[in-house]
Design a protein around this motif. Structure first.
Motif: not given
Length: 190
Positions: A162-180
């Motif tokens: 979050l501190a580097h949000a302006e330079e952050l590169v993101t890749l979509p990964w909808p499966d990231g919501t599935l955790d235990v």
């Protein structure tokens, strides 16, 4: 680029009531599944941070090219495990790929996509995007290791993202919501 995959698996799983690292999914523990994904990726080194019940979990990694480090301060929260990992990474590493073991849909393919994106933008953090935010797995360039070393308590790597949000590169990964995290998650996802 030299990448170290870091599996953060030291916690006591208090919300689940038993070590989530050893929960079985498709015949293997969540810890082993994460380690296999990391070992099958193009990461140069795989480091696993253990804490709670480390001896019991260490044997679950037998036969994999994983270097295990134990965090004696695991009760202090994930920040202590991240600090322990960063101080244990090889000096040759250009980036730390932080990951957890409870994202049940994690694959070497997604880790490789993160590694490829980092190779194109090696000065910028690269994170997975899900649930309207960025999170792990994520790669942090060596230039951000100092910030990771400042994490305390339950403040995880997302603080640095979050501190580097302006330079952050993101890749979509909808499966990231599935955790235990809870018994309900085990029932719903496994």
């Amino acid at each position: 680029m030299n990448i170290t995959a870091v599996i953060l698996a030291a916690g006591g799983s208090s919300r689940l009531g038993r070590p989530k690292q050893l929960v079985q999914f498709q015949g293997r523990s969540l810890l082993r599944r994460a380690a296999e994904a990391a070992c099958s990726s193009r990461a140069d080194e795989v480091l696993t941070v253990l804490g709670h019940d480390a001896p019991g979990m260490r044997s679950d990694l037998d036969g994999l090219r994983v270097r295990v480090v134990e965090n004696p301060l695991w009760r202090d929260g994930i920040g202590s495990s991240i600090r322990h990992a960063i101080t244990s990474i090889s000096p040759a590493s250009d980036g730390a790929l932080l990951m957890v073991c409870d994202q049940v849909r994690l694959t070497a393919g997604h880790l490789n996509a993160l590694i490829d994106a980092f190779g194109r933008t090696p000065d910028r953090p690269v994170a997975s995007a899900y649930s309207g935010s960025a999170g792990v797995p994520a790669i942090f360039p060596r230039a951000l290791f100092g910030e990771l070393l400042l994490l305390k308590g339950d403040r995880g790597a997302k603080t640095v993202l979050l501190a580097h949000a302006e330079e952050l590169v993101t890749l979509p990964w909808p499966d990231g919501t599935l955790d235990v995290d809870t018994a309900g998650d085990v029932s719903a996802h496994l």
